[in-house]
Design a protein around this motif. Structure first.
Motif, PDB file in Angstrom:
ATOM      1  N   ALA A 183      43.941  10.579 -13.697  1.00  0.00           N
ATOM      2  CA  ALA A 183      44.035  11.475 -14.851  1.00  0.00           C
ATOM      3  C   ALA A 183      43.648  10.756 -16.131  1.00  0.00           C
ATOM      4  N   SER A 184      44.108   9.517 -16.278  1.00  0.00           N
ATOM      5  CA  SER A 184      43.839   8.750 -17.487  1.00  0.00           C
ATOM      6  C   SER A 184      42.343   8.546 -17.701  1.00  0.00           C
ATOM      7  N   ARG A 185      41.584   8.421 -16.603  1.00  0.00           N
ATOM      8  CA  ARG A 185      40.152   8.117 -16.699  1.00  0.00           C
ATOM      9  C   ARG A 185      39.245   9.313 -16.427  1.00  0.00           C
ATOM     10  N   LEU A 186      39.819  10.483 -16.126  1.00  0.00           N
ATOM     11  CA  LEU A 186      38.998  11.625 -15.711  1.00  0.00           C
ATOM     12  C   LEU A 186      37.959  12.002 -16.750  1.00  0.00           C
ATOM     13  N   TYR A 187      38.369  12.292 -17.985  1.00  0.00           N
ATOM     14  CA  TYR A 187      37.420  12.750 -18.997  1.00  0.00           C
ATOM     15  C   TYR A 187      36.459  11.638 -19.402  1.00  0.00           C
ATOM     16  N   ARG A 188      36.955  10.389 -19.415  1.00  0.00           N
ATOM     17  CA  ARG A 188      36.071   9.261 -19.704  1.00  0.00           C
ATOM     18  C   ARG A 188      34.952   9.202 -18.665  1.00  0.00           C
ATOM     19  N   SER A 189      35.313   9.354 -17.394  1.00  0.00           N
ATOM     20  CA  SER A 189      34.326   9.306 -16.314  1.00  0.00           C
ATOM     21  C   SER A 189      33.335  10.463 -16.416  1.00  0.00           C
ATOM     22  N   LEU A 190      33.844  11.675 -16.648  1.00  0.00           N
ATOM     23  CA  LEU A 190      32.954  12.831 -16.743  1.00  0.00           C
ATOM     24  C   LEU A 190      31.985  12.681 -17.914  1.00  0.00           C
ATOM     25  N   ARG A 191      32.481  12.190 -19.033  1.00  0.00           N
ATOM     26  CA  ARG A 191      31.601  12.033 -20.193  1.00  0.00           C
ATOM     27  C   ARG A 191      30.555  10.946 -19.958  1.00  0.00           C
ATOM     28  N   ASP A 192      30.959   9.838 -19.326  1.00  0.00           N
ATOM     29  CA  ASP A 192      29.998   8.771 -19.035  1.00  0.00           C
ATOM     30  C   ASP A 192      28.901   9.252 -18.085  1.00  0.00           C
ATOM     31  N   LEU A 193      29.268  10.138 -17.152  1.00  0.00           N
ATOM     32  CA  LEU A 193      28.295  10.615 -16.168  1.00  0.00           C
ATOM     33  C   LEU A 193      27.481  11.800 -16.667  1.00  0.00           C
ATOM     34  N   ASP A 194      27.930  12.433 -17.737  1.00  0.00           N
ATOM     35  CA  ASP A 194      27.211  13.601 -18.267  1.00  0.00           C
ATOM     36  C   ASP A 194      26.063  13.134 -19.153  1.00  0.00           C
ATOM     37  N   GLN A 195      25.093  12.502 -18.515  1.00  0.00           N
ATOM     38  CA  GLN A 195      23.945  11.922 -19.206  1.00  0.00           C
ATOM     39  C   GLN A 195      22.656  12.462 -18.590  1.00  0.00           C
ATOM     40  N   PRO A 196      21.542  12.412 -19.344  1.00  0.00           N
ATOM     41  CA  PRO A 196      20.279  12.960 -18.828  1.00  0.00           C
ATOM     42  C   PRO A 196      19.815  12.333 -17.515  1.00  0.00           C
ATOM     43  N   GLY A 197      20.268  11.116 -17.212  1.00  0.00           N
ATOM     44  CA  GLY A 197      19.820  10.454 -15.993  1.00  0.00           C
ATOM     45  C   GLY A 197      20.342  11.061 -14.710  1.00  0.00           C
ATOM     46  N   TRP A 198      21.364  11.934 -14.782  1.00  0.00           N
ATOM     47  CA  TRP A 198      21.960  12.505 -13.585  1.00  0.00           C
ATOM     48  C   TRP A 198      21.640  13.992 -13.469  1.00  0.00           C
ATOM     49  N   ASP A 199      21.356  14.416 -12.236  1.00  0.00           N
ATOM     50  CA  ASP A 199      21.098  15.831 -11.973  1.00  0.00           C
ATOM     51  C   ASP A 199      22.309  16.531 -11.376  1.00  0.00           C
ATOM     52  N   LEU A 200      23.237  15.764 -10.843  1.00  0.00           N
ATOM     53  CA  LEU A 200      24.425  16.327 -10.204  1.00  0.00           C
ATOM     54  C   LEU A 200      25.527  15.280 -10.202  1.00  0.00           C
ATOM     55  N   ILE A 201      26.762  15.719 -10.421  1.00  0.00           N
ATOM     56  CA  ILE A 201      27.934  14.856 -10.310  1.00  0.00           C
ATOM     57  C   ILE A 201      28.796  15.398  -9.184  1.00  0.00           C
ATOM     58  N   LEU A 202      29.160  14.547  -8.237  1.00  0.00           N
ATOM     59  CA  LEU A 202      30.066  14.935  -7.154  1.00  0.00           C
ATOM     60  C   LEU A 202      31.379  14.176  -7.293  1.00  0.00           C
ATOM     61  N   PHE A 203      32.476  14.920  -7.257  1.00  0.00           N
ATOM     62  CA  PHE A 203      33.807  14.320  -7.305  1.00  0.00           C
ATOM     63  C   PHE A 203      34.562  14.692  -6.039  1.00  0.00           C
ATOM     64  N   PRO A 204      35.400  13.795  -5.518  1.00  0.00           N
ATOM     65  CA  PRO A 204      36.213  14.155  -4.353  1.00  0.00           C
ATOM     66  C   PRO A 204      37.290  15.166  -4.732  1.00  0.00           C
ATOM     67  N   GLU A 205      37.570  16.086  -3.823  1.00  0.00           N
ATOM     68  CA  GLU A 205      38.679  17.011  -4.062  1.00  0.00           C
ATOM     69  C   GLU A 205      39.978  16.210  -4.147  1.00  0.00           C
ATOM     70  N   PRO A 206      40.803  16.465  -5.161  1.00  0.00           N
ATOM     71  CA  PRO A 206      42.087  15.751  -5.246  1.00  0.00           C
ATOM     72  C   PRO A 206      42.971  16.084  -4.044  1.00  0.00           C
ATOM     73  N   PRO A 207      43.789  15.154  -3.624  1.00  0.00           N
ATOM     74  CA  PRO A 207      44.703  15.409  -2.500  1.00  0.00           C
ATOM     75  C   PRO A 207      45.688  16.529  -2.835  1.00  0.00           C
ATOM     76  N   ALA A 208      46.324  17.058  -1.799  1.00  0.00           N
ATOM     77  CA  ALA A 208      47.367  18.065  -1.998  1.00  0.00           C
ATOM     78  C   ALA A 208      48.570  17.420  -2.676  1.00  0.00           C
ATOM     79  N   GLY A 209      49.367  18.246  -3.320  1.00  0.00           N
ATOM     80  CA  GLY A 209      50.586  17.748  -3.961  1.00  0.00           C
ATOM     81  C   GLY A 209      50.573  18.006  -5.448  1.00  0.00           C
ATOM     82  N   GLU A 210      51.748  18.313  -6.016  1.00  0.00           N
ATOM     83  CA  GLU A 210      51.800  18.735  -7.411  1.00  0.00           C
ATOM     84  C   GLU A 210      51.475  17.624  -8.400  1.00  0.00           C
TER      85      GLU A 210
END
Length: 357
Positions: free
Chosen positions: A304-331
């Motif tokens: 959670a602490s790094r989620l938005y940092r990671s998404l912003r770093d990857l949201d660059q013109p060099g990438w055509d698609l970002i794939l993230f693993p589905e989070p595990p079950a549990g609240e």
């Protein structure tokens, strides 16, 4: 740490009807005087936020000194007078902290900040400098996430500067990177009889039950569709939100190739986030695209602490698609799951067209 002079300047900016970008423990917020309708309109315009999408009021926690328990009633009186026993249990257990509570609003609360609803969302952030600023300001501030509406939330001052480089009169305070990294848990108490969870976050229903004895219901646990429709709108409730411009998709465990098959351009460059606890995916052989792996934490708090940092770093013109693993079950994963699902729905070059749906 910010100097007293800088804090005082920020307080004066708020009093003068200006905007201040500053972090709390969750994400950076766009702070403004919650009693000033003109500056609230400016917040909506600066973010490109629909006027019916309510804002959250942030309040200072009183200094505890030698008090065993803080008296929050006079602090909340200008905003709401509907404080049940369960409400006070939640406040005493989790404020200041990343828990937002929704109340029936006092008649003096501006309709401009509530999206025209008869409810108001309130929290007391735990960030020490934010609390110092709020105490000196001596009033409530609205503080929606400091990003363009519907886009990825921001967790560093540098990202806020980049996002609002055209807003010359915005004062930005660098309070370091945000610790929690996703927005607060929201509990709706406005119905008076049940505590309902319209937005998950770092504080979970199990933790609330353990500390307060208060049962928190999921919206789909309410008795009827009508009851769900009666829930107030809250920040971050739209189907598309927190979205990168680059298409974002989730993949099930061991199903990276299936996700790639839906994006078959052989010239594509794909960023594949993989759990740091798992082996490399390189031996799978991604024939359909050029892939690069990026490790993400398998611990829910660190993720959670790094989620938005990671998404912003990857949201660059060099990438055509970002794939993230589905989070595990549990609240404990519900908060990041909620953000990722909304980010997926809104992602892509035309994402700005989705955010109001």
């Amino acid at each position: 740490m910010q100097s007293s002079a800088v804090i005082n300047e920020a307080v004066q900016t708020l009093r003068d009807g200006g905007l201040v970008a500053f972090p709390i423990e969750t994400v950076y917020g766009l702070w403004a005087d919650a009693k000033n309708p003109q500056v609230i309109h400016k917040v909506f315009a600066t973010k490109g936020r629909p006027s019916n999408h309510p804002l959250i009021v942030h309040l200072a926690a009183p200094d505890r000194f030698d008090q065993a328990q803080v008296d929050w009633v006079p602090i909340l009186a200008p905003w709401t007078r509907d404080l049940s026993e369960d409400t006070l249990k939640l406040i005493n257990a989790f404020w200041p902290g990343s828990l937002t509570l929704v109340f029936k609003k006092d008649k003096s609360v501006l309709n401009d900040l509530t999206g025209g609803q008869d409810t108001v969302a309130i929290r007391a952030p735990a960030h020490p400098i934010a609390q110092e600023l709020l105490r000196k300001f001596k009033g409530g501030v609205v503080a929606p996430s400091a990003n363009r509406f519907g886009k990825v939330s921001l967790t560093s001052a540098a990202d806020v500067r980049a996002e609002f480089e055209d807003v010359l009169d915005l004062m930005i305070l660098d309070g370091g990177d945000c610790e929690i990294g996703i927005e607060s848990t929201i509990i709706d108490l406005s119905s008076g009889d049940k505590a309902v969870l319209p937005r998950p976050g770092a504080i979970t229903p199990s933790e609330i039950l353990a500390k307060t004895g208060v049962n928190v219901y999921q919206p789909n646990e309410l008795k009827s569709d009508e009851a769900m429709e009666d829930l107030p709108k809250i920040s971050g409730s739209l189907k598309a939100h927190y979205a990168p411009t680059t298409p974002l998709r989730l993949y099930a465990p061991g199903r990276v190739l299936d996700a790639l098959s839906e994006f078959p351009d052989i010239n594509s460059r794909v960023a594949v986030a993989v759990w740091d606890s798992e082996s490399s995916l390189s031996e799978d052989g991604h024939r359909s695209a050029h892939c690069e792996e990026i490790e993400v934490p398998s611990d829910s708090t660190a993720f959670a602490s790094r989620l938005y940092r990671s998404l912003r770093d990857l949201d660059q013109p060099g990438w055509d698609l970002i794939l993230f693993p589905e989070p595990p079950a549990g609240e404990k994963w519900d908060g990041v799951r909620d953000r990722l699902q909304r980010a997926c729905f809104g992602s892509g070059p035309s994402s700005s067209g989705h955010v109001n749906t």
